[in-house]
Design an enzyme around this catalytic site. Structure first.
Site, short mmCIF file in Angstrom:
data_model
loop_
_atom_site.label_atom_id
_atom_site.label_comp_id
_atom_site.label_asym_id
_atom_site.label_seq_id
_atom_site.Cartn_x
_atom_site.Cartn_y
_atom_site.Cartn_z
N GLU A 185 0.85 -1.19 0.00
CA GLU A 185 0.00 0.00 0.00
C GLU A 185 0.88 1.24 0.00
O GLU A 185 2.01 1.20 0.49
CB GLU A 185 -0.86 0.03 1.27
CG GLU A 185 -1.81 -1.13 1.39
CD GLU A 185 -2.69 -1.03 2.64
OE1 GLU A 185 -2.42 -0.18 3.52
OE2 GLU A 185 -3.66 -1.80 2.74
N LYS A 232 7.57 -1.63 6.40
CA LYS A 232 7.64 -0.39 5.64
C LYS A 232 8.88 -0.39 4.76
O LYS A 232 9.93 -0.91 5.13
CB LYS A 232 7.59 0.82 6.55
CG LYS A 232 8.60 0.84 7.64
CD LYS A 232 8.36 2.02 8.57
CE LYS A 232 9.20 1.86 9.82
NZ LYS A 232 9.04 2.92 10.78
N GLU A 284 -4.94 7.52 7.43
CA GLU A 284 -3.89 8.52 7.53
C GLU A 284 -4.48 9.81 6.95
O GLU A 284 -4.97 9.82 5.82
CB GLU A 284 -2.68 8.04 6.70
CG GLU A 284 -1.44 8.86 6.87
CD GLU A 284 -0.54 8.44 8.04
OE1 GLU A 284 -0.91 7.55 8.83
OE2 GLU A 284 0.53 9.05 8.17
N LYS A 314 2.48 4.40 1.48
CA LYS A 314 2.71 4.89 2.84
C LYS A 314 2.64 6.41 2.80
O LYS A 314 3.55 7.08 2.32
CB LYS A 314 4.08 4.45 3.38
CG LYS A 314 4.30 4.84 4.84
CD LYS A 314 5.64 4.33 5.36
CE LYS A 314 5.74 4.32 6.88
NZ LYS A 314 5.58 5.60 7.52
N ARG A 373 4.74 -4.52 16.85
CA ARG A 373 5.55 -4.17 15.69
C ARG A 373 6.18 -5.46 15.20
O ARG A 373 7.09 -5.98 15.84
CB ARG A 373 6.64 -3.15 16.07
CG ARG A 373 7.36 -2.55 14.87
CD ARG A 373 8.53 -1.68 15.27
NE ARG A 373 8.17 -0.43 15.90
CZ ARG A 373 7.80 0.67 15.26
NH1 ARG A 373 7.69 0.66 13.95
NH2 ARG A 373 7.52 1.77 15.92
P1 ATP Z 1 7.55 6.48 10.95
O1 ATP Z 1 8.61 6.82 11.96
O2 ATP Z 1 8.07 5.87 9.71
O3 ATP Z 1 6.53 7.53 10.74
P2 ATP Z 1 6.07 5.12 12.90
O4 ATP Z 1 7.04 4.59 13.88
O5 ATP Z 1 5.27 6.31 13.24
O6 ATP Z 1 6.80 5.30 11.52
P3 ATP Z 1 5.55 2.69 11.68
O7 ATP Z 1 4.96 1.50 12.29
O8 ATP Z 1 6.98 2.63 11.52
O9 ATP Z 1 5.11 3.95 12.52
O10 ATP Z 1 4.90 2.96 10.27
C1 ATP Z 1 3.54 2.87 10.18
C2 ATP Z 1 2.97 4.27 10.10
O11 ATP Z 1 2.82 4.65 8.75
C3 ATP Z 1 1.57 4.25 10.65
O12 ATP Z 1 1.58 4.60 12.01
C4 ATP Z 1 0.81 5.24 9.81
O13 ATP Z 1 0.82 6.50 10.45
C5 ATP Z 1 1.63 5.38 8.55
N1 ATP Z 1 0.96 4.86 7.35
C6 ATP Z 1 0.84 5.53 6.18
N2 ATP Z 1 0.25 4.79 5.26
C7 ATP Z 1 -0.05 3.60 5.82
C8 ATP Z 1 -0.66 2.41 5.36
N3 ATP Z 1 -1.08 2.28 4.12
N4 ATP Z 1 -0.79 1.40 6.25
C9 ATP Z 1 -0.35 1.51 7.50
N5 ATP Z 1 0.25 2.61 7.98
C10 ATP Z 1 0.41 3.65 7.16
#
Ligand code: ATP
Length: 588
Positions: free
Chosen positions: A250, A423, A302, A252, A417
């Site tokens: 998907e 990602k 998001e 991001k 996690r």
């Molecule tokens: P980052 O530091 O990269 O922002 P994070 O630590 O906040 O990441 P991660 O679990 O690393 O969170 O990455 C998932 C985050 O990406 C989610 O919390 C959400 O906010 C964002 N996101 C964007 N698009 C998507 C998607 N399609 N599916 C899931 N999460 C998404």
């Protein structure tokens, strides 16, 4: 239940920093607590009245507390103030003011946990004219009935300075041991916690129904579910290999994660760290009842700032305009957002979180009514690395950060996690390391231009296994003049006299902070370090891991709790990756 039992338990807890001992003290306290009070004792022990997502805090200012102590003790206010200035602790000031008060006027009524909680609750909820007076009187009357020891903890709790260092997982351990047959059953409690973000509700369920009680725990619309998070990998082929040869990918999007809870026309929005952010998005609140088919729904999306003329996504920073108390209607007009749905967890009595991703995505497509501002995140399912790379290019062209790959058969793993979500960001492909999110735990005074302020901050990563924060670097670059001005103010409420019980540091900082504020840092290298405690012994005995050449990116991650910071385990993984890169011949 007498409040004295609680105050004495706190006194014991204050004497140890060992998690095992803390847990044992909690077990004893919980066992003495009657079922109808268990949730309240759990909240109080963490210095709260309700779960965090309600946003309700006792919030008594130190000044008000000092006046209440003066009234209750009969001491002049300036004397109490002096005692407070000496220690910086209202609890100690109360102890001192009440210590030599004659016993006869004390103990006029034995304080119960119920009375303490109810008074705090009223104080927290009273606003408007005359409320200050009411708060002082209520407090003075509590203190009047308190022993000096009780007063110490009453005041620390009320002013938000209880700080026993008891993390959520320690409470869960203690509850499992007290009521669910032992710590080995903690996972069942953890599941209930991940579904509700409410330790009090979990405590009630396990106290009343034992292990079975928590196993039966259900999702409730209005209680936020702890978010599922993504691991990271560097290439499409690694991702496919990890996910059994086929997966969904998907876009991001780089915005703000929201969890939407809809109950008929009532809509509540929670942030990634589960704060109630409903007021930031009146447009979403208004639109959601029409855009989500069904009466009761929990979905995730998001939100991304939008250029309404071109339809393009705007950078994350644009969303900051929505974080305000006043003028939100203008901000809604000026900074429109698109809501991009990517998951659905609950629909009209059906709990979807144990359903596989592919089914949840189908349900999402049925439930969400798309329009210009309401979208479903673009996704493809593939087994070919080239397809993923192509999709990545598309995503980046459209202003996304990269992709999130999702395992087709995976349930929604609340609060975890894992590699069920991975990602893939574009930075991973360069030699530069990805950014990390670290917690500020200490500060060093600056020289020259920064004289009097802090020039450098000591940063820590989260060690999940032991629930500690361990240092990994000192950062002094990347701060703008505005940041240098702002940081001391932001950190002031968290200043403490000694290193915090949950911080492990070999370095001696000039000032210490409670681990609260998370900042984003870019670094280009990880090395073994004799002075940092992060990932100590994991690569080489006696050595920790440290980030070299760190630079503050300008982003305070206030959407992250300290426990959401980059973990020491992740840093070890990054270190190993980096080594691999150096040792493998580079393609030219
Ligand atoms: P980052 O530091 O990269 O922002 P994070 O630590 O906040 O990441 P991660 O679990 O690393 O969170 O990455 C998932 C985050 O990406 C989610 O919390 C959400 O906010 C964002 N996101 C964007 N698009 C998507 C998607 N399609 N599916 C899931 N999460 C998404």
């Amino acid at each position: 239940m007498q409040y004295q039992i609680v105050a004495q338990a706190y006194e014991q807890m204050g004497k140890t920093t060992k998690r095992l001992e803390l847990t044992q003290l909690l077990v004893e306290l919980f066992k003495q607590t009657p079922p109808e009070l268990i949730d309240k004792v759990v909240y109080l022990t963490q210095g709260k009245l309700y779960p965090d997502y309600t946003g309700i805090e006792i919030g008594v200012a130190d000044k008000l507390a000092i006046r209440a102590i003066a009234i209750a003790s009969g001491k002049p206010e300036n004397k109490v103030e002096q005692a407070y200035q000496k220690t910086g602790d209202v609890g100690e000031a109360a102890l001192e003011a009440l210590n030599n008060k004659t016993q006869t006027t004390l103990f006029s009524q034995t304080l119960t946990v119920q009375t303490v909680y109810d008074t705090f609750d009223k104080v927290a909820k009273t606003t408007g004219p005359g409320s200050l007076d009411y708060k002082i009187r209520s407090f003075a009357s509590l203190i009047n009935n308190a022993t000096p020891l009780e007063a110490k903890y009453l005041l620390r709790t009320a002013t938000g300075k209880l700080r026993l260092g008891i993390a959520d997982y320690t409470v869960l351990d203690a509850l499992a041991e007290a009521f669910a047959g032992g710590k080995e059953n903690r996972t069942a409690l953890e599941r209930a916690y991940n579904l509700s973000s409410d330790l009090g509700a979990v405590a009630k369920a396990v106290r009343e129904g034992g292990l079975q009680g928590v196993k039966n725990f259900k999702i409730t619309v209005g209680r936020p579910i702890r978010p599922m998070l993504a691991e990271r990998l560097e290439t499409a082929s690694e991702i496919l290999e990890k996910m059994g040869g086929k997966c969904a990918v998907e876009y991001k999007l780089d915005g703000e994660r929201i969890q939407i809870h809809k109950k008929d026309n009532n809509v509540t929005l929670f942030s990634r760290r589960l704060e109630n952010i409903t007021s930031h998005y009146p447009d979403i609140v208004k639109q959601s009842p029409k855009s989500l088919r069904g009466k009761k729904i929990i979905a995730e999306a998001e939100t991304v700032a939008l250029n309404i003329e071109t339809g393009e996504y705007l950078p994350f920073q644009e969303l900051m305009h929505r974080r305000r108390k006043y003028g939100i209607d203008e901000a809604v007009e000026k900074y429109p957002v698109a809501v991009n749905f990517f998951d659905i967890l609950y629909v009209d009595g059906e709990d979807l979180i144990s359903e596989p991703y592919r089914r949840r995505r189908q349900v999402l497509q049925k439930i969400v009514v798309e329009d210009e501002r309401i979208r479903i995140v673009p996704a493809i399912t593939t087994s070919k690395p080239e397809k993923i790379d192509e999709f990545m290019q598309e995503a980046i062209t459209e202003g996304c950060e990269g992709l999130v790959a999702k395992e087709l058969d995976s349930p929604y793993r609340a609060g975890a996690r894992e590699f069920a979500w991975v990602k893939l960001k574009r930075e991973y492909r360069s030699e530069l390391m990805d950014t990390v999110d670290l917690v500020i735990v200490g500060g060093f005074h600056g020289r020259g231009r920064r004289g009097g302020r802090f020039g450098t901050y000591l940063l820590a990563a989260y060690d999940k296994e032991s629930d500690m924060f361990r240092t990994v670097t000192k950062v002094g670059t990347g701060f703008s003049d505005e940041d240098l001005e702002k940081f001391p103010k932001t950190l002031h409420p968290y200043r403490i006299a000694h290193v915090h019980a949950r911080v492990d540091s070999k370095m001696q900082a000039d000032v210490w902070f409670e681990p609260k504020i998370v900042i984003e840092v870019a670094a280009s290298e990880i090395t073994l370090s004799p002075i940092h405690t992060g990932a100590l012994d994991s690569i080489r005995k006696g050595a920790g891991l440290a980030l070299r050449f760190p630079k503050f990116t300008g982003r305070i991650r206030d959407d992250k709790a300290p426990e959401d910071a980059t973990t020491t385990k992740e840093i070890v993984a990054m270190y190993r990756k980096q080594l691999k890169k150096i040792n493998e011949p580079q393609e030219s």
